[in-house]
Design a protein around this motif. Structure first.
Motif, PDB file in Angstrom:
ATOM      1  N   SER A  67       1.125  -1.343   0.007  1.00 26.76           N
ATOM      2  CA  SER A  67      -0.184  -0.178   0.002  1.00 26.76           C
ATOM      3  C   SER A  67       0.963   1.564  -0.223  1.00 26.76           C
ATOM      4  N   GLN A  68      -0.088   1.872  -0.166  1.00 29.61           N
ATOM      5  CA  GLN A  68       1.080   3.311  -0.495  1.00 29.61           C
ATOM      6  C   GLN A  68       0.309   4.505  -0.098  1.00 29.61           C
ATOM      7  N   VAL A  69       0.560   5.481   0.934  1.00 32.53           N
ATOM      8  CA  VAL A  69      -0.386   5.429   2.096  1.00 32.53           C
ATOM      9  C   VAL A  69      -0.387   7.758   1.901  1.00 32.53           C
ATOM     10  N   LEU A  70      -1.000   8.296   2.031  1.00 34.10           N
ATOM     11  CA  LEU A  70      -0.964   9.162   2.844  1.00 34.10           C
ATOM     12  C   LEU A  70      -1.356   9.901   4.388  1.00 34.10           C
ATOM     13  N   ILE A  71      -0.975  10.555   4.926  1.00 33.89           N
ATOM     14  CA  ILE A  71      -1.196  11.383   5.722  1.00 33.89           C
ATOM     15  C   ILE A  71      -1.326  12.644   6.427  1.00 33.89           C
ATOM     16  N   VAL A 111      -1.736   7.477  -4.669  1.00 35.07           N
ATOM     17  CA  VAL A 111      -1.917   6.632  -3.389  1.00 35.07           C
ATOM     18  C   VAL A 111      -2.840   5.944  -2.976  1.00 35.07           C
ATOM     19  N   ASP A 112      -2.773   4.379  -2.443  1.00 33.31           N
ATOM     20  CA  ASP A 112      -4.497   4.084  -1.777  1.00 33.31           C
ATOM     21  C   ASP A 112      -5.068   4.291  -0.733  1.00 33.31           C
ATOM     22  N   ILE A 113      -4.128   4.650   0.465  1.00 34.75           N
ATOM     23  CA  ILE A 113      -5.043   4.303   1.256  1.00 34.75           C
ATOM     24  C   ILE A 113      -4.634   5.796   2.581  1.00 34.75           C
ATOM     25  N   VAL A 114      -5.644   6.936   2.293  1.00 25.16           N
ATOM     26  CA  VAL A 114      -5.833   8.392   2.913  1.00 25.16           C
ATOM     27  C   VAL A 114      -5.472   8.016   5.220  1.00 25.16           C
ATOM     28  N   PHE A 115      -5.156   8.315   5.321  1.00 29.38           N
ATOM     29  CA  PHE A 115      -5.214   8.943   7.160  1.00 29.38           C
ATOM     30  C   PHE A 115      -5.126  10.382   7.569  1.00 29.38           C
ATOM     31  N   CYS A 116      -6.418  10.437   8.187  1.00 28.19           N
ATOM     32  CA  CYS A 116      -5.983  12.016   8.391  1.00 28.19           C
ATOM     33  C   CYS A 116      -6.688  11.892  10.100  1.00 28.19           C
ATOM     34  N   CYS A 117      -5.182  12.808  10.688  1.00 28.87           N
ATOM     35  CA  CYS A 117      -5.414  12.704  11.419  1.00 28.87           C
ATOM     36  C   CYS A 117      -5.480  14.100  12.647  1.00 28.87           C
ATOM     37  N   LEU A 118      -5.492  15.328  11.557  1.00 30.35           N
ATOM     38  CA  LEU A 118      -5.692  16.239  12.228  1.00 30.35           C
ATOM     39  C   LEU A 118      -7.420  16.796  13.227  1.00 30.35           C
ATOM     40  N   GLY A 119      -6.266  17.396  14.201  1.00 31.69           N
ATOM     41  CA  GLY A 119      -7.556  18.056  15.405  1.00 31.69           C
ATOM     42  C   GLY A 119      -7.020  18.546  15.974  1.00 31.69           C
ATOM     43  N   THR A 120      -7.252  19.868  16.582  1.00 31.92           N
ATOM     44  CA  THR A 120      -7.663  20.329  17.551  1.00 31.92           C
ATOM     45  C   THR A 120      -8.218  20.665  18.549  1.00 31.92           C
ATOM     46  N   THR A 121      -8.413  22.005  19.562  1.00 35.18           N
ATOM     47  CA  THR A 121      -9.420  22.630  19.882  1.00 35.18           C
ATOM     48  C   THR A 121      -9.547  24.184  19.527  1.00 35.18           C
ATOM     49  N   ARG A 122     -10.560  24.479  20.062  1.00 39.08           N
ATOM     50  CA  ARG A 122     -11.017  26.095  20.146  1.00 39.08           C
ATOM     51  C   ARG A 122      -9.992  26.709  20.598  1.00 39.08           C
ATOM     52  N   ARG A 123      -9.867  26.846  21.825  1.00 37.69           N
ATOM     53  CA  ARG A 123      -8.443  27.398  22.594  1.00 37.69           C
ATOM     54  C   ARG A 123      -7.730  27.043  21.679  1.00 37.69           C
TER      55      ARG A 123
END
Length: 211
Positions: free
Chosen positions: A2-6, A63-75
């Protein structure tokens, strides 16, 4: 193979996932666009730009698979607008990049309580993000909704510091979950055969799959 984008590889879940991807023999290419450069690591292509969208634009290999682990808080983001940019716009940009490059499966970190009709700003934005990805008609889309994340952050979030002991004791989906378990479950889901369409994994399901 697999070729991955994260994206989100400098964060709590994404950092754990990136290390797992490097040690996974079924993954032969990792592209990890970031806003700030990663430490030089053999096996990772790391286009970087303070505007993550510009870093994503530099990615041209399939790419074959995409992972998105972005995340924050308003603060942490500093304003509602900045939070929407981080947790909605950049997530959608990640997905569009994956579609452009031919990916067939996207996995995204959302949140327990995500609901586009929620009266709570955080949950509403997360729900709107999920709806935007579903509207892209991915062949396979996996949405993970963890409870409070546990793990070593560069900068501890105040609410997590005080609430973590309580969330460790709660039952079911409310019980807090280790970031590495979320990452482990996402990787297992990505590399396992699965049905087409949209799958939503609750915090309890993530904990079980991580085992």
């Amino acid at each position: 193979m697999s070729q991955v984008l994260i994206t989100g590889g400098t964060g709590l879940v994404g950092g754990n996932l990136l290390r797992m991807l490097l040690n996974e023999p079924r993954v032969n290419a990792i592209t990890a666009p970031t806003r700030r450069p990663l430490a030089d690591t053999v096996g990772i292509y790391n286009p970087h730009d303070p505007q993550l969208t510009d870093a994503l634009a530099q990615v041209t290999d399939p790419v074959d698979i995409v992972f998105c682990c972005l995340g924050t808080t308003r603060r942490e983001a500093g304003s509602k607008e900045a939070f929407i940019h981080a947790d909605y716009t950049l997530v959608v940009d990640t997905a569009l990049t994956g579609r452009r490059l031919g990916a067939q499966h996207m996995l995204v970190v959302s949140s327990m309580g995500a609901n586009a009709n929620s009266p709570f700003f955080y949950n509403r934005v997360k729900g709107e993000m999920e709806q935007a990805l579903i509207a892209q008609n991915w062949p396979r889309l996996t949405i993970v909704r963890p409870s409070m994340l546990l793990g070593d952050r560069d900068k501890q979030r105040t609410n997590e510091k005080f609430l973590a002991p309580l969330f460790r004791l709660l039952p079911g989906n409310w019980k807090s979950i280790e970031a590495r378990d979320v990452a482990r479950a996402m990787l297992a889901e990505a590399l396992a055969p699965g049905h087409e369409g949209v799958s939503i994994l609750t915090s309890s399901e993530l904990r079980e799959r991580a085992k």
